[in-house]
Scaffold this motif. Structure first.
Motif, PDB file in Angstrom:
ATOM      1  N   GLY A  12     -10.232   4.669  35.772  1.00  0.00           N
ATOM      2  CA  GLY A  12      -9.777   3.304  35.585  1.00  0.00           C
ATOM      3  C   GLY A  12      -8.990   3.165  34.296  1.00  0.00           C
ATOM      4  O   GLY A  12      -8.160   4.015  33.962  1.00  0.00           O
ATOM      5  N   LEU A  13      -9.253   2.106  33.544  1.00  0.00           N
ATOM      6  CA  LEU A  13      -8.560   1.830  32.293  1.00  0.00           C
ATOM      7  C   LEU A  13      -9.416   2.164  31.076  1.00  0.00           C
ATOM      8  O   LEU A  13      -9.045   1.819  29.945  1.00  0.00           O
ATOM      9  CB  LEU A  13      -8.147   0.357  32.239  1.00  0.00           C
ATOM     10  N   LEU A  46      -1.564   1.413  35.990  1.00  0.00           N
ATOM     11  CA  LEU A  46      -0.566   1.711  34.964  1.00  0.00           C
ATOM     12  C   LEU A  46       0.080   0.430  34.436  1.00  0.00           C
ATOM     13  O   LEU A  46       0.273   0.257  33.225  1.00  0.00           O
ATOM     14  CB  LEU A  46       0.508   2.645  35.519  1.00  0.00           C
ATOM     15  N   ILE A  47       0.415  -0.456  35.344  1.00  0.00           N
ATOM     16  CA  ILE A  47       1.031  -1.719  34.944  1.00  0.00           C
ATOM     17  C   ILE A  47       0.068  -2.530  34.087  1.00  0.00           C
ATOM     18  O   ILE A  47       0.450  -3.114  33.061  1.00  0.00           O
ATOM     19  CB  ILE A  47       1.480  -2.501  36.201  1.00  0.00           C
ATOM     20  N   GLU A  48      -1.206  -2.545  34.479  1.00  0.00           N
ATOM     21  CA  GLU A  48      -2.199  -3.271  33.685  1.00  0.00           C
ATOM     22  C   GLU A  48      -2.382  -2.618  32.313  1.00  0.00           C
ATOM     23  O   GLU A  48      -2.575  -3.309  31.307  1.00  0.00           O
ATOM     24  CB  GLU A  48      -3.535  -3.327  34.430  1.00  0.00           C
ATOM     25  N   ALA A  49      -2.306  -1.287  32.260  1.00  0.00           N
ATOM     26  CA  ALA A  49      -2.430  -0.587  30.975  1.00  0.00           C
ATOM     27  C   ALA A  49      -1.312  -0.990  30.024  1.00  0.00           C
ATOM     28  O   ALA A  49      -1.550  -1.213  28.823  1.00  0.00           O
ATOM     29  CB  ALA A  49      -2.400   0.925  31.200  1.00  0.00           C
ATOM     30  N   LEU A  50      -0.110  -1.111  30.538  1.00  0.00           N
ATOM     31  CA  LEU A  50       1.017  -1.536  29.700  1.00  0.00           C
ATOM     32  C   LEU A  50       0.837  -2.988  29.260  1.00  0.00           C
ATOM     33  O   LEU A  50       1.165  -3.352  28.127  1.00  0.00           O
ATOM     34  CB  LEU A  50       2.324  -1.352  30.451  1.00  0.00           C
ATOM     35  N   ARG A  51       0.307  -3.815  30.128  1.00  0.00           N
ATOM     36  CA  ARG A  51       0.045  -5.201  29.752  1.00  0.00           C
ATOM     37  C   ARG A  51      -1.031  -5.293  28.671  1.00  0.00           C
ATOM     38  O   ARG A  51      -0.979  -6.160  27.802  1.00  0.00           O
ATOM     39  CB  ARG A  51      -0.374  -5.999  30.992  1.00  0.00           C
ATOM     40  N   LEU A  52      -2.004  -4.394  28.719  1.00  0.00           N
ATOM     41  CA  LEU A  52      -3.078  -4.396  27.721  1.00  0.00           C
ATOM     42  C   LEU A  52      -2.599  -3.954  26.344  1.00  0.00           C
ATOM     43  O   LEU A  52      -3.214  -4.292  25.333  1.00  0.00           O
ATOM     44  CB  LEU A  52      -4.211  -3.463  28.176  1.00  0.00           C
ATOM     45  N   GLY A  53      -1.503  -3.167  26.309  1.00  0.00           N
ATOM     46  CA  GLY A  53      -0.997  -2.734  25.011  1.00  0.00           C
ATOM     47  C   GLY A  53      -0.649  -1.271  24.902  1.00  0.00           C
ATOM     48  O   GLY A  53      -0.349  -0.791  23.795  1.00  0.00           O
TER      49      GLY A  53
END
Length: 430
Positions: A132-133, A172-179
């Motif tokens: 996951g993240l 991956l998209i959520e990871a970029l949104r997280l920072g």
């Protein structure tokens, strides 16, 4: 930009050996940046550090490391030593999603790196349906925890592939949104060439959408018979098509070492024209390379000299520390550079100087830092070696006496061998 117009500085480093063919140099620092580099500077400083003629280099840059997978060897030692086993074993371990364990292991390696003179790391935590993240979340926490000591860039890395592991793209998209700072890729870890191409296309699209750089694991094999491990040309074409020149780094690229000389030149030229950075990972690549060879074993390195001579920017890094991919290592860039110099036959004085650049100024370019090195205006990230000549750094592998991060002393080892947080240091001028 701070200047030395009023003859004051936060820190002055006295009698530094920046070049072996030049007099000892003073380095004045204000607001985290270098404001003067000259002999016998006339300046009032809040803090003065006399390094007594010791070799002083830009801080080392670890351009490719897997902190989330570091120090797993004790939990699950390798049996066969192959890449397939390493991926499988690590996948089983990361399925546990043990946050506290990952934090502890990654912290230990960061502190190893800082004590060895590293001032910036680019970490590649896995992002996939297995982990996951968690890796990204842990790296975000560590980025804040160690911000006084080291800069930590975070790459969202799809180790298991995109189309081979459904659900990864959304993560991956959520990871970029997280920072996360950089888009990662692993195009060879797909089931066939068409999906490798789709993987490359998709990560470029996501990177462009978020305005971030790309850092791919690419062509990690001993030969090019499988097209999934011969993607350099495709990546170079896509880089130019997307206007991403200078913003793409490739790790490993070992199969390039198996390309015949009459074909290699065209590939090197394609990388140069696309301004793609290559990060060789000698500890892992030497350990895993040539596993199926029965004689005349290949050593699994990208052709470093051909790339450098062809105008391609090349850096090196640790990649893994004590896990199934690489059972050795202590996050010491000088040790890795010494290994690379042996394996790639970079032993002349000029070659050794290039190896040091590959851990400093060339590594900076590979991770998007354009103004780096001991020059006015650049960030004051420095490492002082306990040796008196720059050209003996790879020979002696000297202890690191002081590490300077953004103009503040982050590490002092010459007297007390103790890691200090920068904000807790006392003024040494008192």
């Amino acid at each position: 930009m701070p200047s030395l117009a009023d003859r004051s500085a936060d820190l002055v480093i006295r009698r530094a050996r920046v070049r072996d063919d030049a007099p000892l140099t003073d380095i004045a620092i204000r607001e985290g940046r270098i404001v003067a580099v000259a002999t016998d500077l006339d300046v009032d400083a809040v803090q003065t550090l006399d390094v007594g003629g010791r070799a002083t280099l830009p801080g080392f840059i670890e351009a490719h490391i897997h902190l989330d997978k570091a120090l797993l060897a004790r939990a699950r030692p390798s049996v066969s030593g192959t890449l397939d086993e390493a991926i499988r074993v690590t996948g089983e371990l990361k399925a546990r999603r043990d946050r506290a364990d990952m934090l502890e292991r990654a912290s230990r390696v960061i502190e190893m790196a800082v004590q060895h003179g590293t001032t910036t790391l680019r970490a590649h935590p896995d992002v996939d349906p297995i982990q996951g993240l968690l890796g990204v979340e842990v790296m975000l926490e560590l980025r804040e925890r160690y911000r006084d000591l080291v800069d930590l860039q975070i790459v969202a890395f799809p180790q298991e592939g995109l189309f081979k592991a459904p659900g990864t793209e959304a993560l991956l998209i959520e990871a970029l949104r997280l920072g996360a700072d950089v888009m990662g890729a692993c195009p060879y870890n797909e089931t066939h060439w068409d999906d490798t191409v789709r993987h490359i296309d998709r990560v470029f699209e996501i990177a462009a959408r978020f305005g971030v750089d790309l850092d791919m694991h690419a062509d990690f094999a001993d030969d090019t018979r499988d097209p999934r491990f011969a993607a350099v040309s495709q990546i170079a074409r896509k880089t130019i098509e997307m206007g991403y020149e200078g913003r793409v780094s490739l790790g490993h690229v070992t199969s390039l070492g198996a390309v015949p000389p009459d074909q290699l030149g065209a590939l090197v030229d394609a990388l140069r024209r696309a301004d793609i950075h290559i990060v060789t990972l000698p500890a892992t690549d030497l350990y895993l390379g040539g596993r199926t060879d029965t004689h005349a074993r290949r050593r699994g390195l990208t052709p470093v000299r051909d790339l450098l001579d062809g105008g391609v920017n090349v850096a090196y890094a640790s990649n893994n520390v004590r896990n199934a991919f690489t059972p050795f290592g202590n996050a010491d860039m000088l040790h890795v550079g010494n290994l690379l110099a042996h394996a790639a036959q970079l032993g002349t004085p000029a070659d050794q100087a290039r190896v040091l650049e590959m851990a400093t100024t060339r590594a900076a370019r590979a991770i998007g830092l354009r103004d780096y090195g001991i020059a006015v205006g650049n960030p004051a990230d420095l490492v002082v070696l306990d040796g008196m000549r720059v050209d003996e750094a790879l020979l002696d592998l000297p202890p690191r006496s002081w590490v300077i991060k953004r103009g503040r002393i982050a590490v002092t080892t010459r007297h007390c061998c103790e890691l200090h947080r920068a904000h807790a240091l006392q003024d040494t001028s008192q």
